[in-house]
Enzyme design. Sequence first.
Site, PDB file in Angstrom:
ATOM      1  N   ARG A  36      99.828  74.495  37.375  1.00  0.00           N
ATOM      2  CA  ARG A  36      99.612  74.236  35.942  1.00  0.00           C
ATOM      3  C   ARG A  36     100.071  75.424  35.119  1.00  0.00           C
ATOM      4  NH1 ARG A  36      95.508  70.196  34.930  1.00  0.00           N
ATOM      5  NH2 ARG A  36      94.432  69.924  36.899  1.00  0.00           N
ATOM      6  N   GLY A  41      92.076  75.097  36.716  1.00  0.00           N
ATOM      7  CA  GLY A  41      92.030  73.806  37.423  1.00  0.00           C
ATOM      8  C   GLY A  41      91.613  72.635  36.558  1.00  0.00           C
ATOM      9  N   THR A  42      91.184  71.592  37.244  1.00  0.00           N
ATOM     10  CA  THR A  42      90.715  70.382  36.566  1.00  0.00           C
ATOM     11  C   THR A  42      89.578  70.728  35.621  1.00  0.00           C
ATOM     12  OG1 THR A  42      91.233  69.111  38.560  1.00  0.00           O
ATOM     13  CG2 THR A  42      89.748  68.079  36.972  1.00  0.00           C
ATOM     14  N   GLY A 178      84.011  51.464  35.879  1.00  0.00           N
ATOM     15  CA  GLY A 178      83.289  52.424  36.726  1.00  0.00           C
ATOM     16  C   GLY A 178      82.137  53.070  35.966  1.00  0.00           C
ATOM     17  N   ASP A 311      86.898  70.387  45.972  1.00  0.00           N
ATOM     18  CA  ASP A 311      87.067  68.927  45.957  1.00  0.00           C
ATOM     19  C   ASP A 311      87.934  68.401  47.098  1.00  0.00           C
ATOM     20  OD1 ASP A 311      85.617  68.911  43.612  1.00  0.00           O
ATOM     21  OD2 ASP A 311      87.122  67.827  42.434  1.00  0.00           O
ATOM     22  N   HIS A 443      54.832  78.070  27.034  1.00  0.00           N
ATOM     23  CA  HIS A 443      54.470  76.963  26.157  1.00  0.00           C
ATOM     24  C   HIS A 443      54.929  77.270  24.737  1.00  0.00           C
ATOM     25  CE1 HIS A 443      52.100  73.697  24.474  1.00  0.00           C
ATOM     26  NE2 HIS A 443      51.699  74.540  23.528  1.00  0.00           N
TER      27      HIS A 443
HETATM   28  P1  FAD Z   1      90.466  71.731  40.826  1.00  0.00           P
HETATM   29  O1  FAD Z   1      89.660  72.178  39.676  1.00  0.00           O
HETATM   30  O2  FAD Z   1      90.969  70.341  40.822  1.00  0.00           O
HETATM   31  O3  FAD Z   1      91.688  72.743  40.889  1.00  0.00           O
HETATM   32  C1  FAD Z   1      92.722  72.610  41.800  1.00  0.00           C
HETATM   33  C2  FAD Z   1      93.969  73.242  41.209  1.00  0.00           C
HETATM   34  O4  FAD Z   1      94.948  73.288  42.230  1.00  0.00           O
HETATM   35  C3  FAD Z   1      94.588  72.452  40.077  1.00  0.00           C
HETATM   36  O5  FAD Z   1      94.715  73.274  38.933  1.00  0.00           O
HETATM   37  C4  FAD Z   1      95.945  72.033  40.599  1.00  0.00           C
HETATM   38  O6  FAD Z   1      96.971  72.101  39.596  1.00  0.00           O
HETATM   39  C5  FAD Z   1      96.203  73.073  41.667  1.00  0.00           C
HETATM   40  N1  FAD Z   1      97.083  72.617  42.739  1.00  0.00           N
HETATM   41  C6  FAD Z   1      96.967  71.488  43.489  1.00  0.00           C
HETATM   42  N2  FAD Z   1      97.931  71.449  44.421  1.00  0.00           N
HETATM   43  C7  FAD Z   1      98.676  72.569  44.257  1.00  0.00           C
HETATM   44  C8  FAD Z   1      99.804  73.104  44.915  1.00  0.00           C
HETATM   45  N3  FAD Z   1     100.372  72.490  45.957  1.00  0.00           N
HETATM   46  N4  FAD Z   1     100.305  74.283  44.481  1.00  0.00           N
HETATM   47  C9  FAD Z   1      99.750  74.932  43.429  1.00  0.00           C
HETATM   48  N5  FAD Z   1      98.668  74.491  42.786  1.00  0.00           N
HETATM   49  C10 FAD Z   1      98.145  73.314  43.187  1.00  0.00           C
HETATM   50  N6  FAD Z   1      82.103  69.121  37.682  1.00  0.00           N
HETATM   51  C11 FAD Z   1      80.959  69.733  37.349  1.00  0.00           C
HETATM   52  O7  FAD Z   1      80.364  70.415  38.186  1.00  0.00           O
HETATM   53  N7  FAD Z   1      80.434  69.637  36.082  1.00  0.00           N
HETATM   54  C12 FAD Z   1      81.037  68.895  35.129  1.00  0.00           C
HETATM   55  O8  FAD Z   1      80.542  68.820  33.997  1.00  0.00           O
HETATM   56  C13 FAD Z   1      82.232  68.215  35.462  1.00  0.00           C
HETATM   57  N8  FAD Z   1      82.859  67.466  34.539  1.00  0.00           N
HETATM   58  C14 FAD Z   1      84.035  66.844  34.873  1.00  0.00           C
HETATM   59  C15 FAD Z   1      84.654  66.056  33.914  1.00  0.00           C
HETATM   60  C16 FAD Z   1      85.838  65.408  34.206  1.00  0.00           C
HETATM   61  C17 FAD Z   1      86.506  64.558  33.148  1.00  0.00           C
HETATM   62  C18 FAD Z   1      86.435  65.575  35.494  1.00  0.00           C
HETATM   63  C19 FAD Z   1      87.739  64.908  35.819  1.00  0.00           C
HETATM   64  C20 FAD Z   1      85.815  66.352  36.456  1.00  0.00           C
HETATM   65  C21 FAD Z   1      84.605  66.986  36.157  1.00  0.00           C
HETATM   66  N9  FAD Z   1      83.934  67.761  37.097  1.00  0.00           N
HETATM   67  C22 FAD Z   1      82.760  68.366  36.765  1.00  0.00           C
HETATM   68  C23 FAD Z   1      84.462  67.953  38.456  1.00  0.00           C
HETATM   69  C24 FAD Z   1      85.156  69.316  38.558  1.00  0.00           C
HETATM   70  O9  FAD Z   1      86.181  69.385  37.610  1.00  0.00           O
HETATM   71  C25 FAD Z   1      85.700  69.513  39.961  1.00  0.00           C
HETATM   72  O10 FAD Z   1      84.688  69.328  40.904  1.00  0.00           O
HETATM   73  C26 FAD Z   1      86.262  70.918  40.120  1.00  0.00           C
HETATM   74  O11 FAD Z   1      87.279  71.168  39.188  1.00  0.00           O
HETATM   75  C27 FAD Z   1      86.792  71.122  41.539  1.00  0.00           C
HETATM   76  O12 FAD Z   1      87.303  72.403  41.660  1.00  0.00           O
HETATM   77  P2  FAD Z   1      88.451  72.743  42.697  1.00  0.00           P
HETATM   78  O13 FAD Z   1      88.697  74.199  42.549  1.00  0.00           O
HETATM   79  O14 FAD Z   1      88.114  72.206  44.032  1.00  0.00           O
HETATM   80  O15 FAD Z   1      89.733  71.922  42.218  1.00  0.00           O
HETATM   81  P1  NAI Z   2      82.011  58.317  40.377  1.00  0.00           P
HETATM   82  O1  NAI Z   2      82.135  58.248  41.834  1.00  0.00           O
HETATM   83  O2  NAI Z   2      80.956  59.136  39.745  1.00  0.00           O
HETATM   84  O3  NAI Z   2      81.810  56.848  39.796  1.00  0.00           O
HETATM   85  C1  NAI Z   2      82.725  55.827  40.033  1.00  0.00           C
HETATM   86  C2  NAI Z   2      82.036  54.506  39.743  1.00  0.00           C
HETATM   87  O4  NAI Z   2      82.998  53.491  39.774  1.00  0.00           O
HETATM   88  C3  NAI Z   2      80.972  54.151  40.767  1.00  0.00           C
HETATM   89  O5  NAI Z   2      79.817  53.749  40.099  1.00  0.00           O
HETATM   90  C4  NAI Z   2      81.615  53.030  41.559  1.00  0.00           C
HETATM   91  O6  NAI Z   2      80.678  52.129  42.085  1.00  0.00           O
HETATM   92  C5  NAI Z   2      82.469  52.376  40.495  1.00  0.00           C
HETATM   93  N1  NAI Z   2      83.620  51.643  40.989  1.00  0.00           N
HETATM   94  C6  NAI Z   2      84.430  51.944  42.033  1.00  0.00           C
HETATM   95  N2  NAI Z   2      85.412  51.022  42.136  1.00  0.00           N
HETATM   96  C7  NAI Z   2      85.216  50.138  41.122  1.00  0.00           C
HETATM   97  C8  NAI Z   2      85.910  48.976  40.693  1.00  0.00           C
HETATM   98  N3  NAI Z   2      87.004  48.563  41.301  1.00  0.00           N
HETATM   99  N4  NAI Z   2      85.426  48.315  39.609  1.00  0.00           N
HETATM  100  C9  NAI Z   2      84.312  48.745  38.961  1.00  0.00           C
HETATM  101  N5  NAI Z   2      83.626  49.839  39.336  1.00  0.00           N
HETATM  102  C10 NAI Z   2      84.077  50.525  40.393  1.00  0.00           C
HETATM  103  O7  NAI Z   2      83.470  58.726  39.861  1.00  0.00           O
HETATM  104  P2  NAI Z   2      83.978  59.224  38.443  1.00  0.00           P
HETATM  105  O8  NAI Z   2      83.027  58.849  37.369  1.00  0.00           O
HETATM  106  O9  NAI Z   2      85.388  58.774  38.348  1.00  0.00           O
HETATM  107  O10 NAI Z   2      83.940  60.788  38.610  1.00  0.00           O
HETATM  108  C11 NAI Z   2      84.686  61.419  39.667  1.00  0.00           C
HETATM  109  C12 NAI Z   2      84.020  62.689  40.097  1.00  0.00           C
HETATM  110  O11 NAI Z   2      84.114  63.679  39.108  1.00  0.00           O
HETATM  111  C13 NAI Z   2      82.555  62.490  40.397  1.00  0.00           C
HETATM  112  O12 NAI Z   2      82.422  62.328  41.778  1.00  0.00           O
HETATM  113  C14 NAI Z   2      81.891  63.724  39.943  1.00  0.00           C
HETATM  114  O13 NAI Z   2      81.549  64.492  41.050  1.00  0.00           O
HETATM  115  C15 NAI Z   2      82.943  64.468  39.127  1.00  0.00           C
HETATM  116  N6  NAI Z   2      82.433  64.616  37.763  1.00  0.00           N
HETATM  117  C16 NAI Z   2      81.308  65.342  37.561  1.00  0.00           C
HETATM  118  C17 NAI Z   2      80.760  65.466  36.317  1.00  0.00           C
HETATM  119  C18 NAI Z   2      79.496  66.220  36.156  1.00  0.00           C
HETATM  120  O14 NAI Z   2      79.126  66.953  37.069  1.00  0.00           O
HETATM  121  N7  NAI Z   2      78.813  66.112  35.026  1.00  0.00           N
HETATM  122  C19 NAI Z   2      81.377  64.852  35.145  1.00  0.00           C
HETATM  123  C20 NAI Z   2      82.538  64.090  35.469  1.00  0.00           C
HETATM  124  C21 NAI Z   2      83.035  64.009  36.731  1.00  0.00           C
END
Ligand code: FAD
Ligand code: NAI
Length: 464
Positions: A36, A41-42, A178, A311, A443
């Site tokens: 990126r 990351g994500t 979902g 992840d 409290h």
């Molecule tokens: P990532 O954050 O996915 O980072 C991996 C990085 O590796 C990426 O930047 C990618 O570009 C890079 N990469 C991949 N392959 C290569 C390669 N071959 N060469 C170079 N770089 C590469 N989790 C929470 O705990 N709290 C939250 O509130 C939360 N909210 C979320 C909201 C959304 C919308 C989403 C999608 C996820 C959310 N998550 C949340 C989940 C969280 O983002 C992930 O669990 C976390 O980012 C995982 O960290 P990671 O380091 O394993 O991977």
């Molecule tokens: P999720 O696994 O939380 O939820 C996916 C939902 O989609 C489930 O309820 C599942 O039963 C449903 N589903 C699956 N296939 C379906 C279909 N064909 N039709 C209808 N429903 C279907 O996955 P989500 O919300 O996409 O998040 C992905 C990951 O990102 C989570 O596992 C979470 O760990 C992480 N995340 C964490 C956050 C946090 O910690 N606050 C915020 C956002 C994401």
Amino acid sequence: MAEEFDVIVIGAGPGGYVAAIRAAQNGLKVACVESRETLGGTCLNVGCIPSKALLHASELYAHAADGSLAKFGVETAGVKLNLNAMLDEKLAAVKGLTDGIAFLFKKNKVTWLKGRARFTGKSTVDVGGTAYTAKSIVIATGSSVTPLPGVEIDQKVVVDSTGALSLPKVPKHLVVIGGGVIGLELGSVWMRLGAKVTVVEYLDQILPGMDGDVRKDMARLLKKQGMEFRTSTKVTGVKVAKGTAAVTVEPAAGGTAETLEADAVLVSIGRRPNTEGLDLDKAGVVPNARGQIEVGHKFETAVDGIYAIGDVTPGPMLAHKAEDEGLAVADFLAGRVGYVNHDVIPAVVYTMPEAASVGKTEEELKAAGVAVNVGKFPFAGNSRAKTNRDTDGFVKVIADAATDRVLGVHIVGSLAGTMIAQAAQAMEFGASSEDIALTCHAHPTHSEALKEAAMAVEGKAIHV
Ligand code: FAD
Ligand code: NAI
């Protein structure tokens, strides 16, 4: 000659960047590869941070716009949404944090190799045509959106979580496929800004994996806010024409199909590990059937010198799990002992109210045949929550019936995400429910509800 490092970390998400910084703090020569434009990351770029920025901003808007502040003597009139400003503020939050990681890399002398990494051998990677070698390589490549067969994500009408963080206008009707964490969080954002939101969930309840009481209460509370749920329902297709989507749904068990008209569709059915393009075969690493890289307790893969965290490995896909694994693997690589207790990883859903969980659910314990005592305390009995008029939700403490050791804590409440840290710490220290009940809590705070729930395990809460 390829440049040589002690450690190369692939991916700079919360797992990778934390591993790289800690390894450097431990005196190792470290490079981190990230494709990126920005680090983090994500989580920092398109996950935790931008979603929380929008959750915060949309909540401020909803409070200002829906007249709910009037009872506190705050009268608002002519409240207007400036979506562009809200989205810009989100981007500013993201930029502040991603720039912060670049600063930390410099400060700790971590070399950022910009580009995609692929293995060319057990201890060599190629980044943009240049070879690098390392004694240890940590795969921290994270995850990406699971596609839904037959549903094409165009990031205009049919979006994934990344698209849903930047919709250019508030949709009239958003269909969320979902009812998991992303669907409820991002569904809440757009609902607060004025969209009608319909969540289509395949299972008979939302939030799979969470405690049954939490799942029930969250569905009830979100419904009260206007979110519509179509549970036990599957999406069989989405057709887009002239900016409108026709979403075909039918009962999960099969039956009569119907069509939902929407001007935006969010696909949020889970995420899958990123291993494509890594040429893992060149290193001899074989992902499991779910595409995850299996590791041992030192985060080592089956191949000597190659590790994996976050992840891309089995377990919850959470930023703090990835971070803690990053710290631990970097300590192991420096000959120290790393530690992650995978039984005590909190999970938070940042809706309003929030839902937070740590340890086992009542259903899991029942299925495992563990006898438990359960204490529940509603925020309706908590003085601070009553004063703030945010009495939705409860705290539930589950303790082993024989030893009183706390096995799980589940909270629905405005501050659940913050309160769960105390429960996690108590569980990490092996606390009994009596330990929590005997701990003096300030409290008036919402945290007193945790103390009361612990007292309720013995049937002796005061304020119910
Ligand atoms: P990532 O954050 O996915 O980072 C991996 C990085 O590796 C990426 O930047 C990618 O570009 C890079 N990469 C991949 N392959 C290569 C390669 N071959 N060469 C170079 N770089 C590469 N989790 C929470 O705990 N709290 C939250 O509130 C939360 N909210 C979320 C909201 C959304 C919308 C989403 C999608 C996820 C959310 N998550 C949340 C989940 C969280 O983002 C992930 O669990 C976390 O980012 C995982 O960290 P990671 O380091 O394993 O991977
Ligand atoms: P999720 O696994 O939380 O939820 C996916 C939902 O989609 C489930 O309820 C599942 O039963 C449903 N589903 C699956 N296939 C379906 C279909 N064909 N039709 C209808 N429903 C279907 O996955 P989500 O919300 O996409 O998040 C992905 C990951 O990102 C989570 O596992 C979470 O760990 C992480 N995340 C964490 C956050 C946090 O910690 N606050 C915020 C956002 C994401």
